[in-house]
Each structure stands twice: as C-alpha cells, then as structure tokens.
Design a protein around this motif. Structure first.
Motif, PDB file in Angstrom:
ATOM      1  N   ARG A   5       0.707  -1.392  -0.190  1.00  0.00           N
ATOM      2  CA  ARG A   5       0.069  -0.222   0.251  1.00  0.00           C
ATOM      3  C   ARG A   5       0.626   1.307   0.006  1.00  0.00           C
ATOM      4  O   ARG A   5       0.641   2.249  -0.614  1.00  0.00           O
ATOM      5  N   LEU A   6       2.019   1.403   0.943  1.00  0.00           N
ATOM      6  CA  LEU A   6       2.885   2.473   0.864  1.00  0.00           C
ATOM      7  C   LEU A   6       3.405   2.640  -0.483  1.00  0.00           C
ATOM      8  O   LEU A   6       3.620   3.903  -1.063  1.00  0.00           O
ATOM      9  N   ALA A   9      -5.796   6.705  -0.925  1.00  0.00           N
ATOM     10  CA  ALA A   9      -5.657   5.990   0.352  1.00  0.00           C
ATOM     11  C   ALA A   9      -6.877   5.315   0.763  1.00  0.00           C
ATOM     12  O   ALA A   9      -7.037   3.990   1.198  1.00  0.00           O
ATOM     13  N   ALA A  51      -5.484   2.033   3.269  1.00  0.00           N
ATOM     14  CA  ALA A  51      -4.146   2.331   4.057  1.00  0.00           C
ATOM     15  C   ALA A  51      -4.425   3.289   5.060  1.00  0.00           C
ATOM     16  O   ALA A  51      -5.535   3.804   5.258  1.00  0.00           O
ATOM     17  N   GLU A  95       0.762   5.189   6.695  1.00  0.00           N
ATOM     18  CA  GLU A  95       1.310   5.121   5.313  1.00  0.00           C
ATOM     19  C   GLU A  95       0.973   6.284   4.573  1.00  0.00           C
ATOM     20  O   GLU A  95       1.807   6.853   3.733  1.00  0.00           O
TER      21      GLU A  95
END
Length: 359
Positions: free
Chosen positions: A143-144, A164, A169, A173
């Motif tokens: 996700r990052l 996001a 997220a 993150e």
C-alpha cells in the motif's frame, strides 16, 4: 383515545431519537473540534509563510498533516477524541473526493490535441507502474508503494488522499508518503527553472515538463511563471490532464485490489460497493455534470471551497492518528522510493516531449 396513544408513542420515540442524536453528536464533537483547531493553525501558518516568503511553499494540506502528526507525537489525545478523528479522516475525505470531481472539465482538454492527451495518460501509467516496482524493490509494503508511486505520477498529496481509502491505507502510510512528496514538490519547483537552460528546452517544452512533473497546480504556476505566459498555460493544461487521470487510476487500483491480481495486491476485496466505492462514482458523476454544463459556476465554486476545507480537516485527522517516530523508522526507504520515482517520471516526460517532436 387511540390517537392520543399514538401521539404519546410518537413523542416518546422522538425524544429517544433526539437523545440518541445528541449522544452521537457528543461522540464526534471532541475529535472534530481538535481537527478544526489543527486546520486553523495550518491556515495561519500558511498565511505567515506567504507573508514572509512571498508564497506558501507548503500548502495548507501539507501543513495540516505535519502539525497533526507533530501534535500526536508529542501528546496522545484521550480516547474520547478518537471517533471524531476517525470520521474526519475517512468520511469527510470521501465527500471531498466527490466534490473535487466538479472542478474537472474534460471539454477543455480537447483543444490540446489527441497525441498529447494520450501521451500524458501513458506517462502517468508508466510512472505509476515503474514507481510501484521501485518501491517494492526497495522493500516498501504494497500500500505504501502504491501511494508513493501515485503521488509522483498524478498529483502528489491529492492523489494520495484520494487513493488511500481505496487501498484501506492507514494514517502512518498516508503520512509517510505525503511527507516526502511535500518536500520533493518544493524541490521540483526550485530545480526546474535552471533545468530549462541546461536541457535547452523551449517555452512549450518546459511547460509540458513542468505540467508532467510538478505535484500541485499552484506549484506549476510557481515553476512556470518566471519563464513565460506560454509555459504557464501549457503547464497548467498538462497538469489538469494529469489530475483528470486520477479517476481512471482509482478505478484500476480498485479493480486490482478486488481481483487480488497485479501490483502485489495483498488481499481480496468483494465485488459491489467494496470494488467500486461510492465516492469514486460520485467523483466521476460530478465530473460528467461539469462537462455537460449542468453545474453553475456558483455551485462549482462552493463545491471547490468545501472540498478544500474537508480535505484539510481530513489531513489534520490523518496526522493526529500518526506517531511520527514510527514514520521516521521507515523514512530512508520511502525517501529513496519517492526520489527515484520522481526521477523516473522526469525521464519518461522528457521521452514523451522528444517522441511528440514538440518545439
């Protein structure tokens, strides 16, 4: 008699609903007020920045999340603040994304030529894929890596904030990715003008390069205004096309997350609302209404102002949910991923300028 009994029951139910509403309101008020205070301080800081430096190098959105994270690192708010902070970080952000769709006008894009439009789309998707691959190569979580790549490829903080919720997220993150795009956004504005002479770019070419690499529209203006009016116009137009790519990219990421395929998706999402969140449909619907001329100017201005306000509150909330000491521990890899992705974006952008033969 029966009517009186019905009236009594209705009155009791009304009072019960009122008490329940008051409890819900009290539950969210503390956290929302804290977010509002952080946003207000960010606004004052931006005004002071503009007065001292001539322009706000760090926008409200960036300042809000930095101030929120700084406050959270120094002080853990009581649990009574958590519901309001969580509501601002998620629901208000989703509403803001919907309202942002009203600022996009696809009709104005047709004037710039089909080849350039397709080229910009190609640059965005290539930068997204390569940036994601670089992030994963450097060991960033899925996700990052997506957030860092999307921030570079599309529109910095706005893209990160919009994507996001689709990824699920967390605040850390989002904060980590936004923190570095904020720094890099300022550096790009400072570095680009000297590169024009070094790379022997024309005013048109420089405008395209600025529009493809600078994160925010105000930063595009800051990077192109010292050059020429032509650079400002083409840079702004190219930047708006990149912003317009946010909708398709969000849809692509949602589909990949839902199918469990591509870009290292770590989990499977169910179909329906989870696959295509409501705020994406709202974003695209607002953009369609704007393009069809069904949104009056006054309504668009109000929506844009509301979206900005809600986004700032959301960024303050995200910051308040993050202890910066956790972010600092992962910062070297994020820094390398963000910087490397930006360099890749610049190289791809110069390749597009050469391929199109822009003079």
């Amino acid at each position: 008699m029966a009517s009186r009994a019905i009236h009594v029951r209705s009155s009791i139910q009304g009072r019960a609903l009122g008490r329940q509403g008051a409890r819900v309101l009290r539950r969210f008020v503390p956290g929302m007020l804290l977010c509002l205070v952080v946003a207000a301080v960010a606004w004052l800081a931006a005004l002071g920045e503009s007065a001292l430096l001539g322009r706000a190098w760090l926008e409200w959105l960036v300042l809000a999340i930095i101030l929120g994270a700084g406050l959270r690192t120094a002080w853990r708010p009581p649990r009574a603040f958590d519901p309001g902070i969580a509501f601002a970080a998620k629901r208000l952000l989703e509403i803001a994304v919907v309202l942002l769709g009203a600022s996009l006008d696809a009709a104005s894009l047709r004037q710039s030529g089909l080849a350039l439009l397709l080229g910009i789309a190609l640059v965005v998707f290539l930068a997204l894929a390569l940036g994601y691959g670089l992030g994963r190569l450097l060991g960033l979580p899925h996700r990052l890596a997506v957030l860092v790549a999307a921030g570079n490829a599309i529109c910095g903080n706005s893209a990160i904030a919009a994507i996001a919720p689709v990824l699920g997220a967390d605040g850390e993150e989002v904060t980590a990715s936004i923190a570095f795009t904020a720094v890099l956004g300022v550096l790009v504005v400072l570095v680009l003008p000297p590169l024009m002479a070094l790379l022997q770019l024309s005013q048109l070419q420089y405008g395209v390069l600025a529009g493809l690499t600078v994160y925010a529209v105000p930063q595009v203006l800051a990077a192109t205004a010292p050059i020429s009016a032509l650079s400002v116009q083409i840079g702004t137009l190219v930047k708006l096309v990149r912003v317009l790519m946010l909708g398709p990219v969000i849809l692509m990421i949602a589909c990949l997350a839902g199918s469990g395929k591509g870009m290292g998706a770590a989990r499977r999402r169910p179909a329906g609302a989870k696959l295509l969140p409501w705020f994406i449909l709202g974003f695209l619907g607002m953009a369609a209404l704007r393009s069809l001329g069904l949104l009056p100017e006054l309504a668009r201005s109000g929506m844009a102002l509301t979206a900005t306000f809600l986004t700032i509150l959301s960024m303050a909330a995200l910051g308040l949910g993050v202890d910066m000491r956790t972010v600092v521990r992962s910062s070297p890899r994020v820094c390398l991923a963000a910087g490397g992705s930006l360099l890749l974006l610049g190289a791809i952008s110069l390749g597009l300028i050469a391929a199109l033969g822009l003079a």
